[in-house]
Design an enzyme around this catalytic site. Structure first.
Site, mmCIF file in Angstrom:
data_model
loop_
_atom_site.group_PDB
_atom_site.id
_atom_site.type_symbol
_atom_site.label_atom_id
_atom_site.label_comp_id
_atom_site.label_asym_id
_atom_site.label_seq_id
_atom_site.Cartn_x
_atom_site.Cartn_y
_atom_site.Cartn_z
ATOM 1 C CG HIS A 80 -2.046 0.960 1.113
ATOM 2 N ND1 HIS A 80 -1.960 2.266 1.537
ATOM 3 C CD2 HIS A 80 -3.296 0.821 0.595
ATOM 4 C CE1 HIS A 80 -3.114 2.881 1.301
ATOM 5 N NE2 HIS A 80 -3.937 2.028 0.728
ATOM 6 C CG HIS A 81 1.670 5.102 -2.872
ATOM 7 N ND1 HIS A 81 2.758 5.747 -2.312
ATOM 8 C CD2 HIS A 81 1.764 5.323 -4.208
ATOM 9 C CE1 HIS A 81 3.465 6.336 -3.268
ATOM 10 N NE2 HIS A 81 2.890 6.082 -4.424
ATOM 11 C CB SER A 82 -0.421 4.435 3.450
ATOM 12 O OG SER A 82 -0.589 3.051 3.712
#
Length: 448
Positions: free
Chosen positions: A157-159
């Protein structure tokens, strides 16, 4: 995830209002929080081809030994409502590695293996990772394709971080093939200029000194002018300016992405570079294994739809556009503008800005530097590395990633707007080969 044909979005785990804020429960930064906003749930996908079949236990042990040391890969993203604002925090957890390593059972049928892998990765774009565990997983496909003996997909996930940070972290698990005791290296800047060339010698006469200062003043004025023009352009694009209508401009995106990757030789790129007298773009990132979060800005690059006389003219035209962008502080300004919006309007306001820019333009282009040497993971030599994303509000995203003497282009395509994405990939390579042939013709003309 999907149930009965209906897509279900998994919401963050919520913790009670009597949650005791401990030092290790760190608040998600505003840029990180952006990637949990509706319509901006972005995942990074690293597609890796291997020269040997995947031994899952060996890969698993290496991931557990190195990757899980990093807090973001061993923490939950938990919704904290104790402050009344529904903020999200990193909360350390015990990781069960088997929950993150996925080895699908591939049916023994007559389906083309290249198509099988393509479909598997495309299906991933319709799913999300359960937020009851850290937001990453690793998929091992032990099927031989035209490009590799086996393929793996790391989904993150890009987070958890931006492409540069995650690339550095990923490569910390690898070793160079030429010397297994050394970690791989990423390209670093080789363009640092000798400061003595910028200084004024006591032996120079006054006119030479005045000329140097005039040149520096002109470059400064040019930099400021370009920056003002570029910031105005990106501002008007956000407000009302829009690219000409094309098949890539879509009012809405589908829930499925198709991922096509093609590899070309760096030697061929250098040959074209010498034929057109241009500089190969340096992807400058220092090798580090600390995730710095998400840091990014935008730059709008014009694309001219025209029939030029020679394929090399497209390279020269592109070089002019890129040189112009190098003399601008556009990306830095957009970064700080985004920070201000995050501060005053929160992640939702910044997400609306990013969505607006992406929806008004034709495509996204991004690049990240890969290792300079050939590398291996737990005795598995790497054939290619192809990073990309899904969940972004655009019809076409192109990523470029270097690896040893190769450059891989990955196209993430909306499944509804391009009926044959493989043809797009073949056309991409075909265009490059036309450019290479034009460079060869120019060389033959010089020799004759």
């Amino acid at each position: 995830m999907e149930r009965g044909g209906e897509k279900i979005i998994l919401k963050p785990i919520r913790i009670s209002k009597n949650f005791n804020e401990e030092k290790e429960a760190i608040l998600l930064s505003p840029p990180t929080r952006m990637f949990h906003e509706p319509n901006y749930n972005v995942y990074i996908v690293a597609i890796m081809g291997w020269k040997v079949p995947i031994e899952v236990d060996a890969i698993k042990a290496e991931i557990q030994r190195k990757l899980l040391k990093h807090p973001r890969f061993s923490s939950l993203q938990v919704m904290d409502e104790s402050a009344g604002r529904g903020e999200m925090r990193w909360v350390p957890t015990t990781v069960n590695i088997d929950d993150h390593i996925i080895v699908p059972q591939i049916a023994d049928d007559k389906m083309d293996t290249d198509k099988l892998v393509e479909e598997y990765i495309s299906n991933l774009s319709t799913t999300t990772i359960d937020m009851s565990k850290p937001l990453w997983d690793f998929h091992a496909l032990n099927v031989k394709t035209s490009q590799a003996k086996a393929t793996s997909i790391s989904r993150i996930h890009h987070s958890l971080g931006d492409g540069v940070s995650l690339m550095s972290l990923l490569l910390s698990c690898f070793w160079t093939i030429s010397d297994p005791s050394y970690l791989p290296t990423l390209p670093v800047s080789s363009s640092s200029k000798d400061k003595s060339n910028l200084s004024i010698s006591n032996r120079e006469d006054i006119w030479s000194s005045i000329w140097q200062y005039l040149v520096k003043l002109w470059l400064l004025v040019k930099l400021l002018f370009n920056t003002v023009v570029d910031v105005l352009l990106i501002t008007t694009t956000t407000l009302f300016l829009k690219d000409s209508q094309s098949p890539f401009m879509v009012a809405h995106r589908s829930n499925r992405q198709r991922f096509i990757y093609r590899t070309v030789s760096f030697d061929d790129i250098k040959f074209v570079k010498s034929a057109t007298n241009t500089a190969v773009a340096e992807m400058v990132e220092e090798n580090a294994t600390v995730i710095q979060g998400n840091c990014f800005g935008f730059a709008i690059i014009p694309l001219t739809l025209a029939q030029l006389k020679s394929p090399l003219d497209y390279v020269r035209k592109g070089k002019i556009a890129m040189d112009r962008k190098k003399h601008s502080l556009e990306t830095g300004c957009t970064f700080y503008i985004l920070q201000l919006i995050l501060k005053f309007f929160g992640s939702r306001g910044a997400t609306r800005l990013a969505e607006r820019i992406l929806s008004q333009t034709t495509l996204i282009f991004s690049n990240v530097a890969g290792p300079l040497e050939e590398v291996s993971l737990a005795g598995h030599p790497l054939t290619f590395l192809a990073p990309t994303c899904y969940g972004h509000p655009t019809g076409l995203m192109i990523h470029a990633c270097s690896y040893a003497k190769k450059l891989t282009f990955v196209m993430a395509v909306d499944g509804e707007i391009i009926p044959n994405p493989n043809q797009l990939g073949d056309d991409f390579v075909g265009s490059f080969m036309h450019i290479k042939e034009a460079a060869l013709s120019k060389l033959r003309t010089k020799v004759d």
